[in-house]
Design a protein around this motif. Structure first.
Motif, PDB file in Angstrom:
ATOM      1  N   LYS A 341     113.172 -35.805 -26.624  1.00 31.91           N
ATOM      2  CA  LYS A 341     113.024 -36.829 -25.722  1.00 31.91           C
ATOM      3  C   LYS A 341     112.149 -38.173 -26.390  1.00 31.91           C
ATOM      4  O   LYS A 341     112.386 -39.343 -26.100  1.00 31.91           O
ATOM      5  CB  LYS A 341     112.027 -36.334 -24.565  1.00 31.91           C
ATOM      6  N   TRP A 342     111.015 -37.667 -27.349  1.00 25.54           N
ATOM      7  CA  TRP A 342     109.911 -38.845 -27.556  1.00 25.54           C
ATOM      8  C   TRP A 342     109.966 -38.927 -28.916  1.00 25.54           C
ATOM      9  O   TRP A 342     109.871 -38.015 -30.069  1.00 25.54           O
ATOM     10  CB  TRP A 342     108.678 -38.621 -27.037  1.00 25.54           C
ATOM     11  N   GLY A 343     110.882 -40.025 -29.683  1.00 29.50           N
ATOM     12  CA  GLY A 343     110.942 -40.213 -31.103  1.00 29.50           C
ATOM     13  C   GLY A 343     109.125 -40.050 -31.752  1.00 29.50           C
ATOM     14  O   GLY A 343     109.501 -39.680 -32.951  1.00 29.50           O
ATOM     15  N   TRP A 344     108.338 -40.803 -31.254  1.00 28.69           N
ATOM     16  CA  TRP A 344     107.135 -40.592 -31.873  1.00 28.69           C
ATOM     17  C   TRP A 344     106.645 -39.169 -31.992  1.00 28.69           C
ATOM     18  O   TRP A 344     106.075 -38.920 -33.055  1.00 28.69           O
ATOM     19  CB  TRP A 344     106.223 -41.567 -31.020  1.00 28.69           C
ATOM     20  N   LEU A 345     106.991 -38.195 -31.128  1.00 27.44           N
ATOM     21  CA  LEU A 345     106.464 -37.029 -31.251  1.00 27.44           C
ATOM     22  C   LEU A 345     107.345 -36.289 -32.315  1.00 27.44           C
ATOM     23  O   LEU A 345     106.665 -35.501 -33.222  1.00 27.44           O
ATOM     24  CB  LEU A 345     106.875 -36.168 -30.057  1.00 27.44           C
ATOM     25  N   ARG A 346     108.467 -36.637 -32.482  1.00 24.42           N
ATOM     26  CA  ARG A 346     109.260 -36.108 -33.519  1.00 24.42           C
ATOM     27  C   ARG A 346     108.948 -36.672 -35.213  1.00 24.42           C
ATOM     28  O   ARG A 346     108.747 -35.522 -35.961  1.00 24.42           O
ATOM     29  CB  ARG A 346     110.871 -36.718 -33.518  1.00 24.42           C
ATOM     30  N   GLU A 347     108.673 -37.639 -34.920  1.00 26.77           N
ATOM     31  CA  GLU A 347     107.993 -38.227 -36.223  1.00 26.77           C
ATOM     32  C   GLU A 347     106.546 -37.668 -36.553  1.00 26.77           C
ATOM     33  O   GLU A 347     106.508 -37.380 -37.787  1.00 26.77           O
ATOM     34  CB  GLU A 347     107.891 -39.690 -36.273  1.00 26.77           C
ATOM     35  N   SER A 348     105.886 -37.547 -35.569  1.00 29.88           N
ATOM     36  CA  SER A 348     104.327 -37.057 -36.101  1.00 29.88           C
ATOM     37  C   SER A 348     104.335 -35.692 -36.125  1.00 29.88           C
ATOM     38  O   SER A 348     103.525 -34.978 -36.774  1.00 29.88           O
ATOM     39  CB  SER A 348     103.693 -37.451 -34.772  1.00 29.88           C
ATOM     40  N   ALA A 349     105.380 -34.718 -35.862  1.00 26.57           N
ATOM     41  CA  ALA A 349     105.464 -33.271 -36.046  1.00 26.57           C
ATOM     42  C   ALA A 349     107.009 -32.750 -36.608  1.00 26.57           C
ATOM     43  O   ALA A 349     107.433 -32.158 -35.806  1.00 26.57           O
ATOM     44  CB  ALA A 349     104.964 -32.670 -34.880  1.00 26.57           C
ATOM     45  N   PRO A 350     107.323 -33.478 -37.696  1.00 25.59           N
ATOM     46  CA  PRO A 350     108.731 -32.920 -38.132  1.00 25.59           C
ATOM     47  C   PRO A 350     109.083 -31.466 -38.056  1.00 25.59           C
ATOM     48  O   PRO A 350     110.190 -31.259 -37.705  1.00 25.59           O
ATOM     49  CB  PRO A 350     109.027 -33.905 -39.417  1.00 25.59           C
ATOM     50  N   GLY A 351     107.966 -30.643 -38.336  1.00 26.46           N
ATOM     51  CA  GLY A 351     108.178 -29.090 -38.480  1.00 26.46           C
ATOM     52  C   GLY A 351     108.506 -28.362 -37.419  1.00 26.46           C
ATOM     53  O   GLY A 351     108.491 -27.291 -37.250  1.00 26.46           O
ATOM     54  N   SER A 352     108.055 -29.264 -36.113  1.00 29.46           N
ATOM     55  CA  SER A 352     107.872 -28.467 -34.745  1.00 29.46           C
ATOM     56  C   SER A 352     108.763 -28.846 -33.956  1.00 29.46           C
ATOM     57  O   SER A 352     109.339 -30.037 -34.130  1.00 29.46           O
ATOM     58  CB  SER A 352     106.284 -28.704 -34.196  1.00 29.46           C
ATOM     59  N   PHE A 353     108.994 -28.195 -32.969  1.00 36.24           N
ATOM     60  CA  PHE A 353     109.925 -28.431 -31.612  1.00 36.24           C
ATOM     61  C   PHE A 353     109.028 -28.040 -30.403  1.00 36.24           C
ATOM     62  O   PHE A 353     108.574 -26.976 -30.257  1.00 36.24           O
ATOM     63  CB  PHE A 353     111.256 -27.605 -31.648  1.00 36.24           C
ATOM     64  N   VAL A 354     108.753 -29.185 -29.656  1.00 37.10           N
ATOM     65  CA  VAL A 354     107.816 -29.041 -28.725  1.00 37.10           C
ATOM     66  C   VAL A 354     108.354 -29.296 -27.215  1.00 37.10           C
ATOM     67  O   VAL A 354     109.280 -30.164 -27.336  1.00 37.10           O
ATOM     68  CB  VAL A 354     106.579 -30.001 -28.881  1.00 37.10           C
TER      69      VAL A 354
END
Ligand SMILES: Cc1cc2nc3c(=O)[nH]c(=O)nc-3n(C[C@H](O)[C@H](O)[C@H](O)COP(=O)(O)OP(=O)(O)OC[C@H]3O[C@@H](n4cnc5c(N)ncnc54)[C@H](O)[C@@H]3O)c2cc1C
Length: 458
Positions: A341-354
């Motif tokens: 949903k949130w691009g910033w979260l994808r960028e800040s934690a590329p190895g995780s799925f939250v």
């Protein structure tokens, strides 16, 4: 300079303090050790994640404007575009575009989605050929009582209930049409076909931008930024427990802190509190406000936030998440796939799925009365059933929000009018927050700023 005390350091109280900046000497009292109330960004699995409100309404201006005023404008961001999806009858079923609060403006587009039975769809489609009587201007009715006769019980259960569970943690047969769905109530006043009217409203004002926005780094940054910019003295770990009128007409607040009681005085006091907390402070000053505030019920909920290691997860879902109708009997009511949903979260934690899973509607409090590890297990197993087996999370945290969402029952607007009338008799006191004219962050900001403008007028 005039002095004001704002009790409650959630977004409402901070918006009030922001509104008073430069015109009054303001102290904010917050009982918890942190400010922000239901806006909070925590670090889970090494990633900043909102554990309370995750977005702010962008269709109305107040929250977005406040974010811009305190310097967060460049950090406002849109969520990824994805259809609203409902988990029902053992499958994730996307809703066709163009619904208003779950009511489809193009009912035929539901054919083949499995969201409604053939009979339920036919019932919904017939709505346009009916001429419903207008809802009298001062009348209130439950959402279910109004919609059942128009779009049918099945459409209420499977399309509208999931939305109300998400926003209010409430149920259609309890919530007030006027207060919980004011846009719908406005349309209902004209009578005729509801679906047709909603289609016209939508066509006239089709939003050009996203309906909600988030803040890069977490929506919990909003109250922190307001607190930093408003110039108020902010006392955390300070619970107001008594309000007294002084002989000179000022207000004295007694608060409890870890170091003992604290007493302070001001010309005005703004109660930016949940209804039950405001009720307690007004007990000896306005029996009417005390009683009416105490009658507002609240629903609790829990948010289970989980982080998965992308390299180890057996499967990762698409989309922004899903809602669950209560009629399906599941424990979870919604899931939000934050990384999608949130691009910033994808960028800040590329190895995780939250992601986060929400549990708890009005009347379902017993479901929350279990240890955290049970809530986490239930969240994982229902998530696997709904979206696919993702494996085990590398981090999981339960955030409990007790008595968090006020329930706008039938007649709520009249109750609020009576509360406001009673509070207006107390010069220098005002009330604001989620209990009155909307539970969303934008509505809370609006009430906080309005209370700040009003409180010195009396
Ligand atoms: C899980 C969850 C998700 C949500 N998601 C969204 C969303 O995505 N978008 C949206 O728009 N809205 C959302 N909401 C609703 C929205 O977050 C809240 O309605 C709003 O933040 C309420 O703000 P408030 O300041 O009025 O109340 P609160 O945030 O409750 O703040 C009141 C503060 O008063 C303090 N307090 C209480 N008693 C005292 C006392 N005696 N003395 C001093 N301090 C006291 C409390 O500790 C608290 O910090 C969500 C709510 C929840 C629970």
């Amino acid at each position: 300079m005039r002095e004001a005390i704002v009790i409650g350091g959630g977004i409402t109280g901070l918006a009030a303090a922001w509104q008073l900046r430069g015109t009054a000497d303001v102290t904010v009292l917050e009982s918890e050790r942190r400010i922000g109330g239901k806006l909070h960004t925590a670090t889970i699995g090494g990633t900043p994640v909102d554990t309370g409100a995750e977005s702010i309404m962008a269709l109305r201006p107040e929250a977005v404007e406040l974010a811009q005023e305190v310097g967060l404008g460049p950090d406002l961001c849109d969520p990824a575009t994805a259809p609203t999806t409902v988990w029902t009858d053992d499958a994730l079923r996307p809703m066709p575009a163009g619904h208003v609060l779950g009511i489809p403006t193009e009912p035929r587009a539901l054919a083949g989605t499995g969201l409604l039975s053939d009979e339920g769809l036919e019932r919904l489609c017939q709505e346009e050929s009916r001429q419903s009587a207008p809802l009298p201007r001062d009348a209130d009715i439950s959402v279910a009582a109004y919609l059942r006769d128009r779009i049918g019980q099945e459409a209420v259960d499977r399309l509208v209930e999931p939305m109300l569970g998400g926003v209010y943690a409430g149920r259609a047969d309890q919530l007030s049409l006027r207060s919980a769905m004011p846009r719908l109530a406005a349309v209902a006043e004209h009578g005729g076909s509801l679906v047709g009217a909603l289609r016209r409203v939508r066509a006239a004002g089709a939003p050009k931008a996203a309906a909600v926005q988030g803040v890069r780094g977490g929506t919990g940054r909003l109250p922190l930024a307001v607190a930093r910019s408003c110039g108020a003295r902010i006392l955390t770990g300070t619970r107001a427990d008594e309000l007294q009128r002084t002989a000179s007409g000022r207000w004295r607040v007694r608060a409890l802190t870890a170091d003992g009681p604290l007493v302070m005085e001001a010309d005005a006091v703004i109660l930016a509190l949940p209804a039950f907390a405001a009720a307690e402070l007004l007990r000896g000053h306005s029996p009417a406000a005390h009683e009416e505030l105490g009658l507002i019920e609240h629903a609790g909920s829990a948010v289970v936030t989980m982080a998965f290691d992308r390299s180890r997860a057996s499967f990762l879902p698409d989309g922004n998440g899903f809602l669950v109708p209560p009629a399906d009997g599941r424990t979870i009511k919604a899931a939000s796939f934050l990384t999608n949903k949130w691009g910033w979260l994808r960028e800040s934690a590329p190895g995780s799925f939250v992601l986060r899973v929400s549990i708890g509607r009005a009347g379902e409090e017993a479901r929350l009365d279990v240890p955290d590890r049970h809530l986490i297990r239930t969240a994982i197993s229902e998530l696997h059933l709904a979206a696919g087996r993702m494996g085990e999370p590398t981090a999981a945290r339960v955030t409990r929000w007790d008595r968090a969402l006020p329930q706008y029952g039938v007649g709520h607007a009249d109750r609020v009018a009576r509360i406001r009338e009673a509070v207006a008799k107390l010069p220098g006191i005002d009330v604001c927050g989620a209990a009155y004219e909307g539970v969303g962050v934008a509505a809370c900001v609006a009430t906080g700023r309005k209370a700040a403008r009003r409180v010195f007028e009396g």
